[in-house]
Design a protein around this motif. Structure first.
Motif, PDB file in Angstrom:
ATOM      1  N   THR A 175       0.838  -1.192   0.000  1.00  0.00           N
ATOM      2  CA  THR A 175       0.000   0.000   0.000  1.00  0.00           C
ATOM      3  C   THR A 175       0.877   1.248   0.000  1.00  0.00           C
ATOM      4  OG1 THR A 175      -0.154   0.362   2.388  1.00  0.00           O
ATOM      5  CG2 THR A 175      -1.632  -1.294   1.448  1.00  0.00           C
ATOM      6  N   GLU A 176       0.212   2.416   0.068  1.00  0.00           N
ATOM      7  CA  GLU A 176       0.944   3.680   0.145  1.00  0.00           C
ATOM      8  C   GLU A 176       1.721   3.812   1.446  1.00  0.00           C
ATOM      9  OE1 GLU A 176      -3.188   4.170   1.723  1.00  0.00           O
ATOM     10  OE2 GLU A 176      -2.300   3.305  -0.088  1.00  0.00           O
ATOM     11  N   ASP A 177       1.423   2.965   2.435  1.00  0.00           N
ATOM     12  CA  ASP A 177       2.121   3.013   3.720  1.00  0.00           C
ATOM     13  C   ASP A 177       3.297   2.038   3.802  1.00  0.00           C
ATOM     14  OD1 ASP A 177       0.563   5.018   4.945  1.00  0.00           O
ATOM     15  OD2 ASP A 177      -1.027   3.571   5.345  1.00  0.00           O
ATOM     16  N   THR A 178       3.493   1.235   2.755  1.00  0.00           N
ATOM     17  CA  THR A 178       4.631   0.315   2.731  1.00  0.00           C
ATOM     18  C   THR A 178       5.919   1.124   2.553  1.00  0.00           C
ATOM     19  OG1 THR A 178       3.250  -1.407   1.722  1.00  0.00           O
ATOM     20  CG2 THR A 178       5.643  -1.690   1.593  1.00  0.00           C
ATOM     21  N   LYS A 179       6.887   0.868   3.409  1.00  0.00           N
ATOM     22  CA  LYS A 179       8.123   1.653   3.358  1.00  0.00           C
ATOM     23  C   LYS A 179       8.944   1.315   2.122  1.00  0.00           C
ATOM     24  CE  LYS A 179       8.628   2.499   8.308  1.00  0.00           C
ATOM     25  NZ  LYS A 179       9.505   2.366   9.498  1.00  0.00           N
ATOM     26  N   TYR A 197      -2.814   7.077  -2.635  1.00  0.00           N
ATOM     27  CA  TYR A 197      -2.041   8.024  -1.833  1.00  0.00           C
ATOM     28  C   TYR A 197      -2.904   9.105  -1.190  1.00  0.00           C
ATOM     29  CZ  TYR A 197       2.116   5.764  -3.597  1.00  0.00           C
ATOM     30  OH  TYR A 197       3.073   4.824  -3.881  1.00  0.00           O
ATOM     31  N   ARG A 199      -5.336   8.663   0.594  1.00  0.00           N
ATOM     32  CA  ARG A 199      -5.781   8.210   1.918  1.00  0.00           C
ATOM     33  C   ARG A 199      -4.844   8.662   3.028  1.00  0.00           C
ATOM     34  NH1 ARG A 199      -7.122   2.154  -0.008  1.00  0.00           N
ATOM     35  NH2 ARG A 199      -4.848   2.104  -0.012  1.00  0.00           N
ATOM     36  N   ARG A 200      -3.634   9.049   2.653  1.00  0.00           N
ATOM     37  CA  ARG A 200      -2.661   9.427   3.668  1.00  0.00           C
ATOM     38  C   ARG A 200      -2.943  10.824   4.210  1.00  0.00           C
ATOM     39  NH1 ARG A 200       1.551   6.924   5.004  1.00  0.00           N
ATOM     40  NH2 ARG A 200       2.593   8.850   5.612  1.00  0.00           N
ATOM     41  N   ASP A 201      -2.639  11.007   5.475  1.00  0.00           N
ATOM     42  CA  ASP A 201      -2.727  12.325   6.096  1.00  0.00           C
ATOM     43  C   ASP A 201      -1.692  13.232   5.433  1.00  0.00           C
ATOM     44  OD1 ASP A 201      -2.460  14.575   7.771  1.00  0.00           O
ATOM     45  OD2 ASP A 201      -3.106  13.424   9.524  1.00  0.00           O
ATOM     46  N   MET A 204       1.554  13.810   7.169  1.00  0.00           N
ATOM     47  CA  MET A 204       2.456  12.678   7.401  1.00  0.00           C
ATOM     48  C   MET A 204       3.433  12.546   6.244  1.00  0.00           C
ATOM     49  SD  MET A 204       1.667  11.348  10.314  1.00  0.00           S
ATOM     50  CE  MET A 204       2.372   9.698  10.229  1.00  0.00           C
ATOM     51  N   ALA A 206       5.588  11.006   3.265  1.00  0.00           N
ATOM     52  CA  ALA A 206       5.350   9.901   2.340  1.00  0.00           C
ATOM     53  C   ALA A 206       6.294   8.742   2.644  1.00  0.00           C
ATOM     54  CB  ALA A 206       5.542  10.378   0.908  1.00  0.00           C
ATOM     55  N   GLN A 207       5.817   7.532   2.407  1.00  0.00           N
ATOM     56  CA  GLN A 207       6.606   6.334   2.687  1.00  0.00           C
ATOM     57  C   GLN A 207       7.263   5.750   1.437  1.00  0.00           C
ATOM     58  OE1 GLN A 207       7.075   5.010   5.920  1.00  0.00           O
ATOM     59  NE2 GLN A 207       6.213   7.021   6.373  1.00  0.00           N
TER      60      GLN A 207
END
Length: 273
Positions: A175-179, A197, A199-201, A204, A206-207
């Motif tokens: 996902t967009e949160d995967t480093k 992307y 969905r991200r705050d 925060m 980016a990962q």
């Protein structure tokens, strides 16, 4: 209604054109064959026969153990056996067992089984024969483009040259949160890829930048909002929002494209929207 298990073959592909998109509807459904059951003899008994004075017993045990991946730990244990015949045969069998995934992948490629190729690539563990996997991915993509061109289609200028492989990321779900890093193109392998992307705050950091120039293979669905991948092989549905150019998409389900697309090749078992 199409029932699984199924196989998609390259040799029976129907081609039609839709503006600048080429759509190949995959039609062939082949029942999967049942797996052969292992022999009744125990691994210990078979390994003992590797050093038998009877040549036929040695050959028979060797053949049986090649079909017993569960025998690998016991075979490694006898690599230091005092019997040279046992050591040699154990080493040969282990080499055969460990190279089986590559043989299966190669067989799927040669048979044109896009579903099996996708599954094998998506499920492949990280760090094992990565260069071979990357070369296979590129070769499959180029072959599909060449088949299209040979059937009278326009040339598809895929952004895959088979050169040094991209940075590999393997996960059950990406996902967009995967480093990930930010200075490289990626070769993503997963059960599912879901990159949204928005969905991200916004506050925060980016990962990753997986939406940019990635090559993707997933056993299940792929969803990418505002991305421009180089190629996607997916066993499930594919949904991409963004600008696609010189891109390959292969889907075992439906394909939904929201945005512009040109000079691209789309292969789907289901609908293309």
């Amino acid at each position: 209604m199409i029932e699984t298990p199924f196989a998609i073959t390259l040799s029976m592909i129907r081609i039609r054109k839709f503006h600048s998109i080429v759509i190949l509807a995959l039609l062939v459904i082949v029942p999967a064959l049942p797996c052969a059951q292992p022999g009744d003899e125990s691994v210990g008994t078979l390994i003992e026969k590797l050093g038998s004075p009877d040549f036929h017993q040695r050959q028979s045990a060797t053949s049986a153990l090649k079909n017993r991946p569960d025998a690998a730990p016991a075979l490694r244990a006898v690599l230091k056996s005092a019997d040279p015949e046992t050591r040699q045969r154990a080493a040969q069998i282990l080499d055969y067992i460990t190279s089986k995934p590559l043989r299966e992948l190669d067989a799927a490629v040669k048979a044109g089984r896009l579903d099996r190729v996708t599954e094998k690539l998506a499920d492949w563990p990280a760090g094992k024969q990565e260069d071979v996997l990357w070369e296979t991915y590129c070769a499959v993509a180029r072959d599909l483009a060449a088949r299209h061109e040979n059937r009278g289609g326009e040339k598809i200028k895929l952004r895959l040259d088979g050169g040094p492989r991209q940075l590999v990321v393997v996960a059950k779900r990406i996902t967009e949160d995967t480093k990930g890093q930010f200075d490289s193109a990626f070769f993503l392998r997963a059960g599912e890829v879901d990159l949204v992307y928005s969905r991200r705050d916004s506050e925060m950091p980016a990962q990753n930048c997986f939406h940019h120039d990635s090559c993707i293979v997933a056993r299940g669905p792929v969803k990418m909002i505002y991305g421009h991948p180089r190629a996607i092989l997916a066993g499930g549905n594919v949904e991409v929002h963004g600008s696609l150019k010189n891109t390959l998409i292969v889907s075992g389900g439906d394909v939904t494209i929201v945005g512009s697309i040109g000079g691209s090749l789309v292969i789907a078992r289901g609908k293309i929207v």
